[in-house]
Write a protein that holds these residues in place. Structure first.
Motif, PDB file in Angstrom:
ATOM      1  N   HIS A  87       0.803  -1.224   0.000  1.00 21.78           N
ATOM      2  CA  HIS A  87       0.000   0.000   0.000  1.00 21.78           C
ATOM      3  C   HIS A  87       0.839   1.279   0.000  1.00 21.78           C
ATOM      4  N   GLY A  88       0.104   2.390   0.115  1.00 19.19           N
ATOM      5  CA  GLY A  88       0.682   3.719   0.051  1.00 19.19           C
ATOM      6  C   GLY A  88       1.080   4.266   1.406  1.00 19.19           C
ATOM      7  N   ILE A  89       1.278   5.565   1.462  1.00 18.98           N
ATOM      8  CA  ILE A  89       1.859   6.213   2.636  1.00 18.98           C
ATOM      9  C   ILE A  89       0.945   6.093   3.863  1.00 18.98           C
ATOM     10  N   GLY A  90       1.484   5.500   4.918  1.00 16.62           N
ATOM     11  CA  GLY A  90       0.744   5.359   6.165  1.00 16.62           C
ATOM     12  C   GLY A  90      -0.427   4.407   6.100  1.00 16.62           C
ATOM     13  N   CYS A  91      -0.486   3.557   5.071  1.00 17.62           N
ATOM     14  CA  CYS A  91      -1.637   2.666   4.899  1.00 17.62           C
ATOM     15  C   CYS A  91      -1.274   1.208   5.170  1.00 17.62           C
ATOM     16  N   GLN A  92      -2.314   0.402   5.325  1.00 17.61           N
ATOM     17  CA  GLN A  92      -2.173  -1.009   5.686  1.00 17.61           C
ATOM     18  C   GLN A  92      -2.928  -1.881   4.690  1.00 17.61           C
ATOM     19  N   ARG A  93      -2.718  -3.197   4.810  1.00 24.19           N
ATOM     20  CA  ARG A  93      -3.323  -4.117   3.856  1.00 24.19           C
ATOM     21  C   ARG A  93      -4.835  -4.150   3.947  1.00 24.19           C
ATOM     22  N   ASP A  94      -5.393  -3.746   5.096  1.00 28.41           N
ATOM     23  CA  ASP A  94      -6.835  -3.765   5.258  1.00 28.41           C
ATOM     24  C   ASP A  94      -7.513  -2.504   4.729  1.00 28.41           C
ATOM     25  N   PHE A  95      -6.745  -1.622   4.095  1.00 26.50           N
ATOM     26  CA  PHE A  95      -7.297  -0.375   3.567  1.00 26.50           C
ATOM     27  C   PHE A  95      -7.562  -0.481   2.061  1.00 26.50           C
ATOM     28  N   GLY A  96      -8.348  -1.439   1.658  1.00 24.32           N
ATOM     29  CA  GLY A  96      -8.787  -1.517   0.276  1.00 24.32           C
ATOM     30  C   GLY A  96      -8.036  -2.488  -0.609  1.00 24.32           C
ATOM     31  N   LEU A  97      -6.931  -3.067  -0.138  1.00 24.71           N
ATOM     32  CA  LEU A  97      -6.165  -3.971  -1.001  1.00 24.71           C
ATOM     33  C   LEU A  97      -6.899  -5.283  -1.263  1.00 24.71           C
ATOM     34  N   HIS A  98      -7.850  -5.638  -0.373  1.00 23.01           N
ATOM     35  CA  HIS A  98      -8.626  -6.860  -0.598  1.00 23.01           C
ATOM     36  C   HIS A  98      -9.418  -6.787  -1.908  1.00 23.01           C
ATOM     37  N   LEU A  99      -9.725  -5.568  -2.359  1.00 18.65           N
ATOM     38  CA  LEU A  99     -10.419  -5.385  -3.634  1.00 18.65           C
ATOM     39  C   LEU A  99      -9.585  -5.965  -4.778  1.00 18.65           C
ATOM     40  N   HIS A 327      -6.621  10.467  -7.795  1.00 15.97           N
ATOM     41  CA  HIS A 327      -5.713   9.526  -7.148  1.00 15.97           C
ATOM     42  C   HIS A 327      -6.432   8.334  -6.528  1.00 15.97           C
ATOM     43  N   PHE A 328      -7.616   8.570  -5.958  1.00 11.72           N
ATOM     44  CA  PHE A 328      -8.319   7.504  -5.242  1.00 11.72           C
ATOM     45  C   PHE A 328      -9.336   6.772  -6.118  1.00 11.72           C
ATOM     46  N   ALA A 329      -9.388   7.122  -7.413  1.00 13.00           N
ATOM     47  CA  ALA A 329     -10.341   6.482  -8.308  1.00 13.00           C
ATOM     48  C   ALA A 329     -10.028   5.009  -8.544  1.00 13.00           C
ATOM     49  N   VAL A 330      -8.792   4.600  -8.229  1.00 14.33           N
ATOM     50  CA  VAL A 330      -8.402   3.199  -8.468  1.00 14.33           C
ATOM     51  C   VAL A 330      -9.178   2.223  -7.595  1.00 14.33           C
ATOM     52  N   TYR A 331      -9.942   2.730  -6.623  1.00 12.37           N
ATOM     53  CA  TYR A 331     -10.758   1.859  -5.769  1.00 12.37           C
ATOM     54  C   TYR A 331     -12.230   1.895  -6.161  1.00 12.37           C
ATOM     55  N   GLU A 332     -12.561   2.616  -7.242  1.00  9.13           N
ATOM     56  CA  GLU A 332     -13.941   2.738  -7.691  1.00  9.13           C
ATOM     57  C   GLU A 332     -14.187   1.770  -8.853  1.00  9.13           C
ATOM     58  N   PRO A 333     -15.340   1.073  -8.855  1.00  7.73           N
ATOM     59  CA  PRO A 333     -15.593   0.003  -9.837  1.00  7.73           C
ATOM     60  C   PRO A 333     -15.359   0.406 -11.287  1.00  7.73           C
ATOM     61  N   GLU A 334     -15.780   1.625 -11.676  1.00  8.31           N
ATOM     62  CA  GLU A 334     -15.660   2.014 -13.075  1.00  8.31           C
ATOM     63  C   GLU A 334     -14.203   2.185 -13.511  1.00  8.31           C
TER      64      GLU A 334
END
Length: 357
Positions: A87-99, A327-334
């Motif tokens: 993940h990115g700065i200050g982030c963890q595996r439970d912050f969206g990587l499961h997607l 930057h955060f669009a990579v977690y949006e379905p489209e």
């Protein structure tokens, strides 16, 4: 002469004491305790797509924790393949990587998401320490663990700050088949200029003060003190990332309600010098393995101009994919779904020669 030296020494001590005692930011926080996570039911261990289990490896003698996702329908063509996601700065595996782990599992590909040292389920103190040099070491250790576990096709997939880490790791002859660098921080001139201008002299001095204060506290064995990882720009908050309200909402939308290790929106200041000196763009000319670098046109954190310059410096090893979105669009379905299609195609194209096992 002795008198002058004494005056200088007293003045230096006074400055250090002032740094230790003064709070330029009233919401700076002392101490970053690690908290056991009581409930992980929001991260199912088994779905129609995968079975997930905890996997540990060691980086510089410190235990790192990850989740290994084994597809329900493992594609025989990917039997020796694993995608490692960081993940990115200050982030963890439970912050969206499961997607992404779920997306790869649906394509029949095994994945490993992991926490850097000092984050989430991984060991290390002080907690939440952002230290890119250490993060790159963790990447190299994760890849070596996968190699030792029998995987011959290893893909390093980093996002945001992690996207910069995989570029640096690749420049250090990381033993991977290919790299996916998603909306990476590269420390290029455009982002650096924008960051300095936005913070101004006062902001730069606050960073220096935070770094010195926490470094001194570390030397004295005191609790860490730090600043926000994600700050609200409209409220004048001070942090590693200073975001507009709508960006903050997107940032937190990928966070679970219960965060591994008791994560909080603060990071110790002692890592700030490492952060300030961190420039992945300076390493990319040494990359020799196939690398896909993804940029989004409206990214306010990792500029397209810097990523384009990075690709130029990287040379034939790097390919750039430019798409719409922030930057955060990579977690949006489209945006996520078309990206996953590109990633699977890239991995298929650049698999190393398979070894029968």
């Amino acid at each position: 002469m002795l008198y002058q030296a004494s005056v200088v020494a007293v003045a230096a001590v006074a400055v250090l004491v002032s740094i230790l005692l003064q709070d330029l930011d009233p919401q700076m926080q002392n101490g970053f305790p690690r908290i056991a996570t009581p409930d992980l039911s929001h991260f199912p261990q088994k779905t129609d797509s995968y079975t997930r289990r905890v996997l540990n490896f060691y980086s510089q003698g410190v235990k790192c924790e990850g989740w290994k996702y084994t597809p329900t329908d493992l594609d025989p063509n990917f039997r020796d393949t694993i995608v490692i996601i960081g993940h990115g700065i200050g982030c963890q595996r439970d912050f969206g990587l499961h997607l992404y782990a779920d997306g790869y599992a649906k394509a029949g590909i095994t994945t490993l998401t992991f926490d850097y040292r000092n984050f989430g389920g991984s060991d290390g103190e002080p907690r939440n320490l952002i230290a890119p040099t250490r993060h790159v070491e963790d990447w190299l250790s994760a890849v070596e663990h996968a190699r030792a576990s029998g995987y011959t096709n290893i893909v390093a997939h980093g996002t945001s700050y992690g996207g910069g880490h995989v570029l640096v790791a690749a420049s250090k002859q990381m033993n991977a088949s290919c790299v996916i660098s998603q909306v990476p921080f590269v420390g290029g001139p455009e982002s650096t200029k924008k960051n300095v201008l936005a913070r101004g002299v006062t902001g730069v001095l606050r960073i220096l003060h935070t770094y010195l204060k926490d470094s001194l506290r570390g030397l004295l064995g005191w609790d860490a003190v730090g600043m926000r990882i994600a700050a609200n720009k409209s409220l004048g908050e001070f942090g590693y990332m200073e975001l507009d309200q709508w960006e903050l909402e997107k940032y937190y939308s990928k966070h679970p309600k219960v965060r591994l290790g008791g994560w909080q929106n603060m990071s110790p200041g002692r890592g700030l010098l490492d952060v300030l000196l961190y420039k992945p763009i300076q390493h990319v000319s040494k990359i020799q393995i196939p690398t896909l670098i993804v940029a989004l046109k409206d990214d306010s954190l990792c500029s397209v101009e810097d990523i384009e310059l990075t690709v130029q410096k990287c040379g034939v090893a790097c390919t750039m994919l430019l798409r719409d979105g922030d930057h955060f669009a990579v977690y949006e379905p489209e945006h996520f779904q078309p990206l996953m299609k590109h990633y699977v195609e890239f991995i298929t194209q650049h698999q190393a020669t398979r070894v029968a096992m």
